[in-house]
Design an enzyme around this catalytic site. Structure first.
Site, PDB file in Angstrom:
ATOM      1  N   TYR A  72       0.792  -1.456  -0.134  1.00  0.00           N
ATOM      2  CA  TYR A  72      -0.109   0.036   0.034  1.00  0.00           C
ATOM      3  C   TYR A  72       0.769   1.263   0.017  1.00  0.00           C
ATOM      4  O   TYR A  72       0.437   2.331  -0.504  1.00  0.00           O
ATOM      5  CB  TYR A  72      -0.883  -0.025   1.278  1.00  0.00           C
ATOM      6  N   ASP A  90      -1.950 -18.526   1.190  1.00  0.00           N
ATOM      7  CA  ASP A  90      -2.737 -19.367   0.449  1.00  0.00           C
ATOM      8  C   ASP A  90      -3.702 -20.444   1.140  1.00  0.00           C
ATOM      9  O   ASP A  90      -4.733 -20.621   1.206  1.00  0.00           O
ATOM     10  CB  ASP A  90      -2.116 -19.994  -0.866  1.00  0.00           C
ATOM     11  N   ASP A 132      -6.297  -7.344   4.566  1.00  0.00           N
ATOM     12  CA  ASP A 132      -7.105  -6.619   3.670  1.00  0.00           C
ATOM     13  C   ASP A 132      -7.993  -7.949   2.971  1.00  0.00           C
ATOM     14  O   ASP A 132      -9.251  -8.063   3.009  1.00  0.00           O
ATOM     15  CB  ASP A 132      -6.956  -5.797   2.541  1.00  0.00           C
TER      16      ASP A 132
HETATM   17  C1  IPM Z   1     -10.482  -1.611   3.770  1.00  0.00           C
HETATM   18  C2  IPM Z   1     -10.632  -1.132   2.423  1.00  0.00           C
HETATM   19  C3  IPM Z   1      -9.473  -0.126   2.195  1.00  0.00           C
HETATM   20  C4  IPM Z   1      -8.050  -0.678   2.158  1.00  0.00           C
HETATM   21  C5  IPM Z   1      -9.469   0.550   0.680  1.00  0.00           C
HETATM   22  C6  IPM Z   1     -11.137   1.164   0.598  1.00  0.00           C
HETATM   23  C7  IPM Z   1      -8.575   1.377   0.555  1.00  0.00           C
HETATM   24  O1  IPM Z   1     -10.616  -2.209   1.374  1.00  0.00           O
HETATM   25  O2  IPM Z   1     -10.332  -0.808   4.785  1.00  0.00           O
HETATM   26  O3  IPM Z   1     -10.300  -3.001   4.012  1.00  0.00           O
HETATM   27  O4  IPM Z   1      -7.876  -1.551   1.258  1.00  0.00           O
HETATM   28  O5  IPM Z   1      -7.503  -0.967   3.122  1.00  0.00           O
HETATM   29 MG    MG Z   2     -10.903  -4.266   2.484  1.00  0.00          MG
END
Ligand code: IPM
Ligand code: MG
Length: 369
Positions: free
Chosen positions: A141, A221, A245
């Protein structure tokens, strides 16, 4: 108790669910004689439309000046063609970075009343109670370099972690596990990625400070499969940013709906609270959204920022009571066997409010005798 809360409702269903969560916080403040103040500010697509930026300076100032930030959701298809750094989601990533919280706690619980709502068999989900500890400020990220070269048709993102970034999130996971069922499952891809090898070595090193907590490692996985096969086997699940995520959305299947899941991000200057679900533009403004994820997020504010554990537990119990009474928003209606009409977002919020007010009244009556 005094608490300043910045309310960043955001896009899509964000405003609807945040309103219900705020009402619950107001009720707790009124019934308990607490002084909670709420400061609304713009983020995401609505902020781009109003001010040209997904995270305006005024929002950042309001957030940094508060004790807790409650965020609804960001994301709007209208901005779908923009590069990642111009989209509504950029506002969320920027505020996460600015507040500095690196530990995103995402509980995923199989509520007995919702056992018919999960596509998993009740005997598989029964008793499952998982706490994801997702690293929120590192990995793909935020790693540099990152770019998309449209001439050469090549794009790059970077997965990067330092030992210290892994060590600090690992400590949070072990601390939390030591107060729960004393097990940490650390997720990585150490058979392929150097970053994961650093992750595994560091988590193993930190584990030595917590001899009463059992540590296991899982490759991401196979973890995706075990999570569905044997969700009861997991207590605290520790992950890097992207794996967390993905797996935390998958874990919504255990609860029955993504609309049920709350989250809290701790470790920075101001804690950030957001339901796990997104802005769901397809159902926005129709009263169809499930506010329980946002309301359970409000409970996490009470627990982690206000330190009102009894009230946090009372909000969670009120949610369970409403579900046990058969009340359902559309996302959790199938398989519930409930004869109740489908509740709107607002009705669901009101039902939780009533159940909570009754419980708090009973508590006060008990303390009075
Ligand atoms: C989450 C969301 C966010 C992320 C997005 C909206 C940027 O999917 O909070 O899980 O990927 O962290
Ligand atoms: Mg998410």
């Amino acid at each position: 108790m005094k608490l300043k809360i910045a309310i960043l409702a955001g896009d899509g269903i964000g405003p609807e669910v945040t309103l219900e969560a705020t009402n619950i916080l107001k009720a707790v403040a009124d019934l308990g004689g607490h002084d909670f103040t709420f400061t609304p500010a713009l983020i995401g697509g609505v902020a781009i439309t109003e001010s040209g930026s997904p995270l305006p300076q005024a929002t950042l100032d309001a957030a940094l000046d508060s004790d807790a930030v409650l965020l609804g959701a960001v994301g709007d298809n209208k901005f779908g063609a923009l590069p990642p750094d111009k989209r509504p989601e950029a506002g969320l990533l920027q505020i996460r970075q600015a507040l500095g919280g690196y530990a995103n706690l995402r509980p995923s619980v199989a509520y007995p009343a919702l056992s018919g709502n999960s596509p998993l068999r009740p005997e598989v989900t029964e008793g499952a109670d998982i706490l994801f500890v997702r690293e929120l400020l590192g990995g793909l990220y935020f790693g540099a370099p990152r770019w998309w070269n449209r001439e050469s048709n090549e794009a790059i993102n970077t997965m990067r972690y330092t030992r210290d970034e892994v060590a600090r999130i690992a400590r949070i996971a072990f601390e939390l596990a030591s107060k729960r069922r004393k097990k940490v499952t650390s997720v990585d891809k150490a058979n392929v990625l150097e970053v994961s090898q650093l992750w595994r070595a560091t988590v193993t090193e930190i584990a030595r400070d917590y001899p009463d907590v059992k540590l296991e490692h899982q490759l991401v996985d196979s973890m995706a499969m075990h999570l569905m096969n044997t969700p009861r086997n997991f207590d605290v699940v520790l992950t890097e940013n992207l794996f967390g995520d993905i797996l935390s959305d998958e874990a919504a299947v255990i609860t029955g709906s993504l609309g049920m899941l709350p989250s809290a991000t701790i470790g920075g200057t101001v804690n950030l609270y957001e339901p796990v679900h997104g802005s769901a533009p397809d159902i926005a403004g129709q009263g169809k959204a499930n506010p329980l994820g946002a309301i359970l997020t409000a409970a996490m504010i009470l627990r982690h920022s206000a330190r009102l554990e009894e009230d946090a537990a009372a909000v969670e119990a009120a949610v369970q009571k409403v579900l046990a009474d058969g009340h359902r928003t559309a996302d959790i209606a199938t398989g519930s066997g409930s004869s109740q009409p489908i509740a709107t977002t607002q009705q669901m919020g009101k039902l939780v409010h009533n159940a909570l007010a009754e419980a708090i009244d009973r508590r006060h009556a008990m303390h009075a005798v």
